[in-house]
Write a protein that holds these residues in place. Structure first.
Motif, PDB file in Angstrom:
ATOM      1  N   LEU A  40      -1.745  25.873  16.539  1.00 17.59           N
ATOM      2  CA  LEU A  40      -2.108  26.940  17.144  1.00 17.59           C
ATOM      3  C   LEU A  40      -3.016  27.770  15.942  1.00 17.59           C
ATOM      4  N   VAL A  41      -3.874  28.124  16.547  1.00 16.67           N
ATOM      5  CA  VAL A  41      -5.026  28.886  15.576  1.00 16.67           C
ATOM      6  C   VAL A  41      -4.910  30.223  16.732  1.00 16.67           C
ATOM      7  N   GLY A  42      -4.516  31.471  16.251  1.00 17.29           N
ATOM      8  CA  GLY A  42      -4.584  32.961  16.554  1.00 17.29           C
ATOM      9  C   GLY A  42      -3.386  32.800  18.028  1.00 17.29           C
ATOM     10  N   ASP A  43      -3.700  33.519  18.784  1.00 16.42           N
ATOM     11  CA  ASP A  43      -3.203  34.446  19.813  1.00 16.42           C
ATOM     12  C   ASP A  43      -3.394  34.073  21.415  1.00 16.42           C
ATOM     13  N   ASP A  44      -3.832  33.016  21.107  1.00 14.91           N
ATOM     14  CA  ASP A  44      -4.537  32.887  23.050  1.00 14.91           C
ATOM     15  C   ASP A  44      -3.846  32.384  24.187  1.00 14.91           C
ATOM     16  N   PRO A  45      -3.435  33.730  24.855  1.00 11.12           N
ATOM     17  CA  PRO A  45      -2.532  33.372  26.588  1.00 11.12           C
ATOM     18  C   PRO A  45      -1.764  31.682  26.232  1.00 11.12           C
ATOM     19  N   ALA A  46      -2.780  31.124  27.110  1.00  7.61           N
ATOM     20  CA  ALA A  46      -3.102  29.684  27.821  1.00  7.61           C
ATOM     21  C   ALA A  46      -2.677  29.329  26.552  1.00  7.61           C
ATOM     22  N   SER A  47      -3.307  28.973  26.024  1.00  2.00           N
ATOM     23  CA  SER A  47      -2.872  28.481  24.333  1.00  2.00           C
ATOM     24  C   SER A  47      -1.481  28.075  24.170  1.00  2.00           C
ATOM     25  N   GLU A  48      -1.224  29.605  23.730  1.00  2.00           N
ATOM     26  CA  GLU A  48      -0.243  29.502  23.532  1.00  2.00           C
ATOM     27  C   GLU A  48       0.775  29.061  24.334  1.00  2.00           C
ATOM     28  N   VAL A  49       1.044  29.032  25.729  1.00  2.00           N
ATOM     29  CA  VAL A  49       1.630  28.205  26.982  1.00  2.00           C
ATOM     30  C   VAL A  49       1.710  27.086  26.774  1.00  2.00           C
ATOM     31  N   TYR A  50       0.724  26.535  26.763  1.00  2.00           N
ATOM     32  CA  TYR A  50       0.543  25.509  26.774  1.00  2.00           C
ATOM     33  C   TYR A  50       1.406  24.326  24.972  1.00  2.00           C
ATOM     34  N   VAL A  51       0.443  25.539  23.594  1.00  2.00           N
ATOM     35  CA  VAL A  51       1.507  24.044  23.114  1.00  2.00           C
ATOM     36  C   VAL A  51       3.370  24.805  23.366  1.00  2.00           C
ATOM     37  N   ARG A  52       3.956  26.020  23.806  1.00  2.00           N
ATOM     38  CA  ARG A  52       5.259  26.488  23.764  1.00  2.00           C
ATOM     39  C   ARG A  52       6.090  24.844  25.001  1.00  2.00           C
ATOM     40  N   ASN A  53       4.630  25.007  26.059  1.00  2.00           N
ATOM     41  CA  ASN A  53       5.466  23.544  26.719  1.00  2.00           C
ATOM     42  C   ASN A  53       5.341  21.861  26.161  1.00  2.00           C
ATOM     43  N   LYS A  54       4.469  22.221  25.113  1.00  2.00           N
ATOM     44  CA  LYS A  54       4.452  20.305  24.652  1.00  2.00           C
ATOM     45  C   LYS A  54       5.549  20.543  23.469  1.00  2.00           C
ATOM     46  N   ARG A  55       6.167  21.463  22.621  1.00  2.00           N
ATOM     47  CA  ARG A  55       7.020  21.732  21.908  1.00  2.00           C
ATOM     48  C   ARG A  55       8.738  21.485  22.348  1.00  2.00           C
ATOM     49  N   ARG A  56       8.930  22.435  23.528  1.00  2.00           N
ATOM     50  CA  ARG A  56       9.702  22.591  24.282  1.00  2.00           C
ATOM     51  C   ARG A  56      10.063  20.426  24.645  1.00  2.00           C
ATOM     52  N   LEU A  57       9.220  20.318  25.736  1.00  2.62           N
ATOM     53  CA  LEU A  57       8.832  18.581  25.772  1.00  2.62           C
ATOM     54  C   LEU A  57       9.477  17.795  24.849  1.00  2.62           C
ATOM     55  N   SER A  58       8.805  18.083  23.575  1.00  5.32           N
ATOM     56  CA  SER A  58       8.980  16.454  22.546  1.00  5.32           C
ATOM     57  C   SER A  58      10.398  16.657  22.420  1.00  5.32           C
ATOM     58  N   VAL A  59      11.046  17.766  22.017  1.00  2.19           N
ATOM     59  CA  VAL A  59      11.979  18.102  21.488  1.00  2.19           C
ATOM     60  C   VAL A  59      13.518  17.807  22.706  1.00  2.19           C
ATOM     61  N   GLU A  60      13.092  17.582  24.050  1.00  2.00           N
ATOM     62  CA  GLU A  60      13.969  17.742  24.594  1.00  2.00           C
ATOM     63  C   GLU A  60      13.961  15.642  25.057  1.00  2.00           C
ATOM     64  N   ALA A  61      12.957  15.728  24.462  1.00  2.00           N
ATOM     65  CA  ALA A  61      12.680  14.022  24.106  1.00  2.00           C
ATOM     66  C   ALA A  61      13.423  13.203  23.415  1.00  2.00           C
ATOM     67  N   GLY A  62      13.628  14.155  22.080  1.00  2.00           N
ATOM     68  CA  GLY A  62      13.996  13.348  21.090  1.00  2.00           C
ATOM     69  C   GLY A  62      13.666  13.873  19.912  1.00  2.00           C
ATOM     70  N   MET A  63      12.530  14.583  19.967  1.00  4.19           N
ATOM     71  CA  MET A  63      11.321  14.615  19.078  1.00  4.19           C
ATOM     72  C   MET A  63      11.792  16.108  17.538  1.00  4.19           C
ATOM     73  N   VAL A  64      11.043  15.871  16.753  1.00  5.86           N
ATOM     74  CA  VAL A  64      11.194  16.569  16.047  1.00  5.86           C
ATOM     75  C   VAL A  64      10.088  17.690  15.909  1.00  5.86           C
ATOM     76  N   ASP A  65       9.998  19.334  16.266  1.00  9.45           N
ATOM     77  CA  ASP A  65       9.456  20.110  16.105  1.00  9.45           C
ATOM     78  C   ASP A  65       8.787  20.064  14.918  1.00  9.45           C
ATOM     79  N   GLN A  66       7.305  20.262  15.114  1.00 11.90           N
ATOM     80  CA  GLN A  66       6.913  20.704  13.311  1.00 11.90           C
ATOM     81  C   GLN A  66       6.172  21.424  13.486  1.00 11.90           C
ATOM     82  N   HIS A  67       5.889  22.580  14.504  1.00 11.13           N
ATOM     83  CA  HIS A  67       4.634  23.073  15.057  1.00 11.13           C
ATOM     84  C   HIS A  67       4.206  24.219  13.630  1.00 11.13           C
ATOM     85  N   ARG A  68       2.746  24.576  13.821  1.00 10.76           N
ATOM     86  CA  ARG A  68       2.687  25.592  12.515  1.00 10.76           C
ATOM     87  C   ARG A  68       1.708  26.218  13.406  1.00 10.76           C
TER      88      ARG A  68
END
Ligand code: NAD
Length: 286
Positions: A40-68
């Motif tokens: 994620l580059v910057g602080d666009d609120p909509a993008s932040e929400v999308y990225v947060r959901n992607k991270r949360r659901l990837s962890v729920e599926a057993g993946m490792v969160d490598q967010h930057r």
């Protein structure tokens, strides 16, 4: 109301459960958990929400969160270096650069730093080319999610008239190619199409991704058609799509709601792509 409503939330849940089982099988076969690097580059609120959901659901599926997260004023070279670093990291199976990036960055050039086998958004030239040639590759998540919805509801595609409204690299173009790959007769309508409603009326399967709230009304829908609304807009009364839901529901046979239609499928297919990428990288692919 005549249309059956397509339940994207339920199908997305099924896909995520399948992915979670796939991750378990990968571990049982001696592999390592897939790592998803959302960038994620910057602080666009909509993008932040999308990225947060992607991270949360990837962890729920057993993946490792490598967010930057990079600051909004990052320069092109620094962003590029981060992508190169992720591309070389064996713990990272998939890389997703959240779009749009701030305007001063060349996002096309950044996407091209992502190796095709880790391009879980399916946006690199190589993956787009593989799709165009009908060869295996990672497919863009939103159109792949639409295909999964059509299959979940047994929509006949071979020989069907399919119309896609929109021709973006992210949605419209890959959508048309995926439908063509399943032997539909595909027409793409776009901003320069003379009479969009007339073109749409021939569709047995109509996929709308124009980014214009309420563009498609009942006059553009053949009775009994399957209508997939990819559009998402934040209106005064919550989210709305490109399709005028209430009136089209009186004509269509099957219809996606907004929200709860295509939206949840996009993240589910991202997770499916990340698992596919991890398995291929670990030599445990199908
Ligand atoms: P885009 O702006 O890149 O492309 C829009 C396309 O629509 C263009 O190809 C243009 O030719 C066409 N168009 C514009 N005006 C038109 C008109 N009057 N008639 C016919 N065609 C017209 O948008 P995009 O990235 O493809 O996204 C489209 C919509 O889908 C947006 O609302 C976006 O928010 C949404 N979206 C949703 C998801 C999801 O997960 N549900 C994912 C991606 C995009």
């Amino acid at each position: 109301m005549t249309a059956r409503v397509i339940d994207g939330k339920a199908v997305a849940r099924e896909v995520r459960a399948e992915v979670a089982r796939g991750v378990e099988q990968l571990l049982a076969a001696g592999g390592t958990a897939p790592g998803l690097a959302t960038v994620l580059v910057g602080d666009d609120p909509a993008s932040e929400v999308y990225v947060r959901n992607k991270r949360r659901l990837s962890v729920e599926a057993g993946m490792v969160d490598q967010h930057r997260h990079l600051p909004g004023d990052v320069d092109q070279a620094t962003a590029q270096d981060l992508l190169d670093e992720l591309a070389a990291d064996p713990a990272v199976s998939g890389i997703l650069l959240q779009l749009p990036t701030p305007k001063h960055l060349d996002s096309d050039a950044l996407v091209l730093r992502i190796p095709a086998e880790r391009d879980v958004d399916g946006l690199t030239t190589l993956n787009a080319g593989l799709l165009a040639q009908g060869r295996p590759g990672l497919r863009p998540c939103t159109p792949a999610g639409v295909m999964r919805l059509l299959d979940a509801y047994d929509v006949e595609l071979a020989g069907a008239e399919a119309v896609v409204v929109g021709r973006s690299a992210l949605v419209g173009k890959p959508m048309a190619q995926l439908l063509l790959g399943r032997n539909a007769t595909v027409t793409t309508a776009h901003s320069r199409t003379k009479d969009v409603a007339e073109v749409c009326r021939r569709a047995d399967v109509l996929v709308v991704a124009a980014g214009i709230p309420g563009l498609i009304g009942a006059d553009a829908v053949k009775p009994g058609a399957t209508v997939i609304d990819v559009g998402i807009h934040r209106g005064e009364d919550g989210l709305v799509g490109d399709v005028r839901y209430d009136e089209v529901a009186e004509v269509a046979g099957l219809l996606t709601p907004v929200p709860g239609g295509v939206g949840p499928m996009t993240i589910a297919m991202l997770l499916a792509n990340t698992l596919t990428a991890a398995k291929a990288q670990q030599g445990l692919g199908d």
